[in-house]
Scaffold this active site. Structure first.
Site, PDB file in Angstrom:
ATOM      1  N   MET A  69      12.527  -0.577   2.592  1.00 16.70           N
ATOM      2  CA  MET A  69      12.176   0.321   1.491  1.00 16.70           C
ATOM      3  C   MET A  69      13.235   1.409   1.320  1.00 16.70           C
ATOM      4  O   MET A  69      12.907   2.574   1.048  1.00 16.70           O
ATOM      5  CB  MET A  69      10.800   0.973   1.750  1.00 16.70           C
ATOM      6  CG  MET A  69       9.681  -0.045   1.791  1.00 16.70           C
ATOM      7  SD  MET A  69       8.083   0.653   2.246  1.00 16.70           S
ATOM      8  CE  MET A  69       8.195   0.646   4.020  1.00 16.70           C
ATOM      9  N   LYS A  76       1.185  -3.200  -5.190  1.00 18.28           N
ATOM     10  CA  LYS A  76       1.431  -1.834  -5.650  1.00 18.28           C
ATOM     11  C   LYS A  76       2.752  -1.797  -6.392  1.00 18.28           C
ATOM     12  O   LYS A  76       3.783  -1.494  -5.798  1.00 18.28           O
ATOM     13  CB  LYS A  76       1.449  -0.883  -4.465  1.00 18.28           C
ATOM     14  CG  LYS A  76       0.097  -0.720  -3.831  1.00 18.28           C
ATOM     15  CD  LYS A  76       0.186   0.200  -2.646  1.00 18.28           C
ATOM     16  CE  LYS A  76      -1.064   0.055  -1.795  1.00 18.28           C
ATOM     17  NZ  LYS A  76      -0.827   0.375  -0.413  1.00 18.28           N
ATOM     18  N   ASP A 120      -0.459  -9.048  -1.616  1.00 13.55           N
ATOM     19  CA  ASP A 120       0.472  -8.056  -2.145  1.00 13.55           C
ATOM     20  C   ASP A 120       1.419  -8.715  -3.130  1.00 13.55           C
ATOM     21  O   ASP A 120       1.522  -9.934  -3.195  1.00 13.55           O
ATOM     22  CB  ASP A 120       1.311  -7.481  -1.000  1.00 13.55           C
ATOM     23  CG  ASP A 120       0.489  -6.596  -0.090  1.00 13.55           C
ATOM     24  OD1 ASP A 120      -0.535  -6.072  -0.553  1.00 13.55           O
ATOM     25  OD2 ASP A 120       0.882  -6.435   1.073  1.00 13.55           O
ATOM     26  N   GLY A 149       5.739 -10.415   5.358  1.00 16.22           N
ATOM     27  CA  GLY A 149       6.277 -10.159   6.695  1.00 16.22           C
ATOM     28  C   GLY A 149       5.201 -10.166   7.752  1.00 16.22           C
ATOM     29  O   GLY A 149       4.370 -11.069   7.810  1.00 16.22           O
TER      30      GLY A 149
HETATM   31  N1  SAH Z   1       5.287  -5.961   6.404  1.00 15.29           N
HETATM   32  C1  SAH Z   1       6.572  -6.243   5.793  1.00 15.29           C
HETATM   33  C2  SAH Z   1       7.232  -4.994   5.269  1.00 15.29           C
HETATM   34  C3  SAH Z   1       6.465  -4.273   4.180  1.00 15.29           C
HETATM   35  S1  SAH Z   1       7.329  -2.905   3.508  1.00 15.29           S
HETATM   36  C4  SAH Z   1       7.442  -6.994   6.791  1.00 15.29           C
HETATM   37  O1  SAH Z   1       7.120  -7.086   7.971  1.00 15.29           O
HETATM   38  O2  SAH Z   1       8.460  -7.561   6.361  1.00 15.29           O
HETATM   39  C5  SAH Z   1       8.152  -3.645   2.132  1.00 15.29           C
HETATM   40  C6  SAH Z   1       9.640  -3.712   2.375  1.00 15.29           C
HETATM   41  O3  SAH Z   1       9.948  -4.806   3.226  1.00 15.29           O
HETATM   42  C7  SAH Z   1      10.471  -3.962   1.142  1.00 15.29           C
HETATM   43  O4  SAH Z   1      10.694  -2.780   0.422  1.00 15.29           O
HETATM   44  C8  SAH Z   1      11.759  -4.483   1.761  1.00 15.29           C
HETATM   45  O5  SAH Z   1      12.517  -3.435   2.320  1.00 15.29           O
HETATM   46  C9  SAH Z   1      11.213  -5.308   2.910  1.00 15.29           C
HETATM   47  N2  SAH Z   1      11.089  -6.742   2.588  1.00 15.29           N
HETATM   48  C10 SAH Z   1       9.976  -7.480   2.663  1.00 15.29           C
HETATM   49  N3  SAH Z   1      10.233  -8.775   2.372  1.00 15.29           N
HETATM   50  C11 SAH Z   1      11.546  -8.850   2.117  1.00 15.29           C
HETATM   51  C12 SAH Z   1      12.439  -9.909   1.772  1.00 15.29           C
HETATM   52  N4  SAH Z   1      12.015 -11.169   1.620  1.00 15.29           N
HETATM   53  N5  SAH Z   1      13.751  -9.623   1.594  1.00 15.29           N
HETATM   54  C13 SAH Z   1      14.205  -8.367   1.737  1.00 15.29           C
HETATM   55  N6  SAH Z   1      13.410  -7.325   2.057  1.00 15.29           N
HETATM   56  C14 SAH Z   1      12.101  -7.556   2.255  1.00 15.29           C
END
Ligand code: SAH
Length: 242
Positions: free
Chosen positions: A166, A55, A33, A86
């Protein structure tokens, strides 16, 4: 012949799990991603193939195209890594991808990751379940398909920390719904942008000002009494105990 859904963690490569790093290092192909940091991609073999299915707003890659891609790669290569920011199952659509692989008869395995839902607040020194301040934490998406359904009104609860992923573009509406739902407009808020990356930035405010903060995605929004805590405060608290 196996597709591994690997959580890349929130940012820096040393926050990938040991198992995740092993799978990345073994991969023939990596499907990733936009949120995955370059340093994580550098854990891969030099001859690995990289496919970016990020995306970006405005650039449309449908989920069904990604599912089909994973199925066809899973049939062609020994080790395919589907790398997600994440944790793969926290708003990552990892479950849908696993189902598509199962339906196509392609083996898959999931490797957990450190989710930004918890690592984000931690980057700002916020313990989301600090005793006496919060009885738990609600993790929600701020992204709503179509019209605004007023969902956040029902999430107003001063006993819980709210962690919104998000949520940047809907932040004004989220704040006004929570206030309408009964949460004090003085409730502490913290926005952590690009946590655990060199671009990390932390902004603190109160709920009534959330809508006008100058912040951009990707960011975690923390709302609740805990959001006022910081590493400095925690250290002060500890030293007052000794
Ligand atoms: N699977 C991911 C989330 C995916 S949705 C997880 O577990 O972290 C994508 C959203 O995750 C982003 O819009 C933001 O809100 C958050 N996000 C992911 N990485 C981030 C980071 N390093 N710092 C701040 N927000 C983050």
């Amino acid at each position: 012949m196996t597709v591994y859904l690997v959580g890349a963690g929130p940012g820096d490569a040393d926050l990938v799990t040991v198992r995740g790093a092993r799978r990345i290092a073994e991969a023939d192909v990596i499907v990733h991603d936009r949120l995955v940091e370059r340093s994580v991609l550098e854990l891969a073999r030099r001859d690995a193939e990289f496919i970016d299915v990020g995306k970006e707003p405005g650039r449309f890659t449908s989920q069904s195209m990604i599912n089909d891609l994973l199925v066809s790669l899973g049939r062609r290569f020994d080790t395919v890594v589907r790398l997600k920011g994440g944790d793969p199952f926290v708003f990552g659509r990892g479950g849908e991808e696993m189902m598509a692989l199962r339906d196509a008869g392609v083996a898959s395995e999931v490797v957990p990751g450190v989710t930004s839902a918890f690592a984000g607040p931690l980057a700002a020194g916020i313990p989301v379940t600090h005793r006496g301040l919060s009885r738990g934490v609600t993790v929600v998406t701020g992204h709503v398909e179509g019209h605004d359904d007023g969902y956040f009104r029902r999430l107003a609860n001063p006993d819980l920390s709210l962690v919104v992923l998000m949520g940047v573009s809907a932040r004004a509406s989220i704040a006004s719904q929570l206030i309408e739902g009964g949460l004090s407009s003085d409730t502490p808020v913290c926005v952590i942008e690009s946590a655990w990356t060199p671009r990390e930035s932390v902004t603190r405010a109160v709920l009534r000002d959330l809508g006008s903060l100058n912040v951009s995605s990707p960011a975690i929004i923390v709302i609740g009494a805990c959001a006022a805590l910081s590493v400095r405060e925690l250290m002060a608290e500890t030293s007052s105990l000794v």
